[in-house]
Motif scaffolding. Sequence first.
Motif, PDB file in Angstrom:
ATOM      1  N   TYR A  92       0.836  -1.196   0.000  1.00 17.03           N
ATOM      2  CA  TYR A  92       0.000   0.000   0.000  1.00 17.03           C
ATOM      3  C   TYR A  92       0.872   1.247   0.000  1.00 17.03           C
ATOM      4  O   TYR A  92       1.830   1.340   0.765  1.00 17.03           O
ATOM      5  N   SER A  93       0.535   2.201  -0.851  1.00 11.39           N
ATOM      6  CA  SER A  93       1.229   3.489  -0.904  1.00 11.39           C
ATOM      7  C   SER A  93       0.306   4.564  -0.339  1.00 11.39           C
ATOM      8  O   SER A  93      -0.725   4.878  -0.948  1.00 11.39           O
ATOM      9  N   PRO A  94       0.653   5.150   0.823  1.00 10.72           N
ATOM     10  CA  PRO A  94      -0.160   6.234   1.367  1.00 10.72           C
ATOM     11  C   PRO A  94      -0.189   7.468   0.465  1.00 10.72           C
ATOM     12  O   PRO A  94      -1.216   8.123   0.341  1.00 10.72           O
ATOM     13  N   SER A  95       0.925   7.795  -0.172  1.00  8.12           N
ATOM     14  CA  SER A  95       0.948   8.990  -1.012  1.00  8.12           C
ATOM     15  C   SER A  95       0.124   8.825  -2.281  1.00  8.12           C
ATOM     16  O   SER A  95      -0.349   9.801  -2.851  1.00  8.12           O
ATOM     17  N   CYS A  96      -0.066   7.602  -2.734  1.00 11.07           N
ATOM     18  CA  CYS A  96      -0.856   7.336  -3.938  1.00 11.07           C
ATOM     19  C   CYS A  96      -2.249   6.806  -3.601  1.00 11.07           C
ATOM     20  O   CYS A  96      -3.110   6.738  -4.472  1.00 11.07           O
ATOM     21  N   ASN A  97      -2.462   6.400  -2.352  1.00 10.15           N
ATOM     22  CA  ASN A  97      -3.729   5.817  -1.903  1.00 10.15           C
ATOM     23  C   ASN A  97      -4.146   4.659  -2.815  1.00 10.15           C
ATOM     24  O   ASN A  97      -5.255   4.617  -3.329  1.00 10.15           O
ATOM     25  N   ALA A  98      -3.212   3.743  -3.029  1.00 13.64           N
ATOM     26  CA  ALA A  98      -3.445   2.601  -3.909  1.00 13.64           C
ATOM     27  C   ALA A  98      -2.741   1.368  -3.342  1.00 13.64           C
ATOM     28  O   ALA A  98      -1.772   1.484  -2.599  1.00 13.64           O
ATOM     29  N   ALA A  99      -3.259   0.190  -3.716  1.00 13.51           N
ATOM     30  CA  ALA A  99      -2.705  -1.081  -3.248  1.00 13.51           C
ATOM     31  C   ALA A  99      -2.459  -2.003  -4.441  1.00 13.51           C
ATOM     32  O   ALA A  99      -3.066  -1.838  -5.503  1.00 13.51           O
ATOM     33  N   TRP A 100      -1.567  -2.976  -4.239  1.00 13.06           N
ATOM     34  CA  TRP A 100      -1.268  -3.960  -5.277  1.00 13.06           C
ATOM     35  C   TRP A 100      -0.762  -5.235  -4.618  1.00 13.06           C
ATOM     36  O   TRP A 100      -0.414  -5.257  -3.450  1.00 13.06           O
ATOM     37  N   ALA A 101      -0.730  -6.301  -5.397  1.00 15.37           N
ATOM     38  CA  ALA A 101      -0.207  -7.588  -4.928  1.00 15.37           C
ATOM     39  C   ALA A 101       1.214  -7.754  -5.445  1.00 15.37           C
ATOM     40  O   ALA A 101       1.549  -7.286  -6.540  1.00 15.37           O
ATOM     41  N   ARG A 102       2.027  -8.425  -4.653  1.00 18.52           N
ATOM     42  CA  ARG A 102       3.398  -8.730  -5.076  1.00 18.52           C
ATOM     43  C   ARG A 102       3.672 -10.182  -4.725  1.00 18.52           C
ATOM     44  O   ARG A 102       3.538 -10.588  -3.574  1.00 18.52           O
ATOM     45  N   THR A 103       4.054 -10.960  -5.731  1.00 15.04           N
ATOM     46  CA  THR A 103       4.419 -12.354  -5.534  1.00 15.04           C
ATOM     47  C   THR A 103       5.933 -12.472  -5.666  1.00 15.04           C
ATOM     48  O   THR A 103       6.516 -11.929  -6.602  1.00 15.04           O
ATOM     49  N   VAL A 104       6.544 -13.189  -4.725  1.00 16.04           N
ATOM     50  CA  VAL A 104       7.995 -13.351  -4.707  1.00 16.04           C
ATOM     51  C   VAL A 104       8.303 -14.828  -4.547  1.00 16.04           C
ATOM     52  O   VAL A 104       7.688 -15.521  -3.738  1.00 16.04           O
ATOM     53  N   VAL A 105       9.259 -15.334  -5.305  1.00 17.67           N
ATOM     54  CA  VAL A 105       9.753 -16.696  -5.131  1.00 17.67           C
ATOM     55  C   VAL A 105      11.015 -16.598  -4.274  1.00 17.67           C
ATOM     56  O   VAL A 105      11.807 -15.663  -4.432  1.00 17.67           O
ATOM     57  N   THR A 106      11.181 -17.517  -3.302  1.00 18.93           N
ATOM     58  CA  THR A 106      12.281 -17.376  -2.341  1.00 18.93           C
ATOM     59  C   THR A 106      13.638 -17.819  -2.863  1.00 18.93           C
ATOM     60  O   THR A 106      14.660 -17.367  -2.361  1.00 18.93           O
ATOM     61  N   SER A 107      13.675 -18.698  -3.851  1.00 22.36           N
ATOM     62  CA  SER A 107      14.969 -19.067  -4.433  1.00 22.36           C
ATOM     63  C   SER A 107      14.774 -19.406  -5.904  1.00 22.36           C
ATOM     64  O   SER A 107      13.788 -20.017  -6.291  1.00 22.36           O
ATOM     65  N   GLY A 108      15.719 -18.971  -6.700  1.00 22.02           N
ATOM     66  CA  GLY A 108      15.631 -19.218  -8.135  1.00 22.02           C
ATOM     67  C   GLY A 108      14.600 -18.319  -8.789  1.00 22.02           C
ATOM     68  O   GLY A 108      14.330 -17.215  -8.330  1.00 22.02           O
ATOM     69  N   SER A 109      14.017 -18.821  -9.865  1.00 21.16           N
ATOM     70  CA  SER A 109      12.976 -18.075 -10.562  1.00 21.16           C
ATOM     71  C   SER A 109      11.938 -19.052 -11.077  1.00 21.16           C
ATOM     72  O   SER A 109      12.232 -20.227 -11.315  1.00 21.16           O
ATOM     73  N   SER A 110      10.724 -18.566 -11.222  1.00 21.98           N
ATOM     74  CA  SER A 110       9.594 -19.376 -11.680  1.00 21.98           C
ATOM     75  C   SER A 110       8.634 -18.479 -12.444  1.00 21.98           C
ATOM     76  O   SER A 110       8.789 -17.261 -12.464  1.00 21.98           O
ATOM     77  N   TYR A 111       7.622 -19.090 -13.030  1.00 21.07           N
ATOM     78  CA  TYR A 111       6.537 -18.318 -13.615  1.00 21.07           C
ATOM     79  C   TYR A 111       5.654 -17.871 -12.460  1.00 21.07           C
ATOM     80  O   TYR A 111       5.317 -18.674 -11.583  1.00 21.07           O
TER      81      TYR A 111
END
Length: 172
Positions: A92-111
């Motif tokens: 969440y960004s207070p200055s933009c008043n907007a939210a988004w999702a973020r997906t992270v893989v913990t090792s390596g890379s994936s789709y």
Amino acid sequence: MRIVSSFAVVALGASSALAGCIADTSDPEPLDGEDAAQEGVGEARAELGSCYGASCTGQDPGATGCEGDAVTRASSDIVSGYSVIGRIVIRYSPSCNAAWARTVVTSGSSYLRAEITRSSPYATSQAESPSPTDALRSPMLAVTPGSRFTAVGKIGSYPGMFQFSGTVRANF
């Protein structure tokens, strides 16, 4: 005596200048309460993000600068058996008043897939990586008073085929 009279002239000039500032009516509505807080938000928004609220919907938080003051509102692990292989977060960004999702893989890379849904008024936004990566953000959605957000993060070995997912929710 001369010092005192010089001081009196300076003091008189300063009080006249101050009176001119107080009497200035170029802004007929003085800021107080919520309006003053909104002006402060506007100043921060000008420095951090190029959009606010509804104008952020569908935009990339990194490209608009909204990521600059973002905070994580909720997070959850994405697991495979007993191993944590990734994480889904609602940012969440207070200055933009907007939210988004973020997906992270913990090792390596994936789709990856990052999806966020707002309950009221209903809206959804998602992104899917065309090639393996280690993190992915969805486009933003405006935050409205009392809105609830659900984010789903998915991890897979092939494009469009996701074997693992995680869900997280946050209220605003």
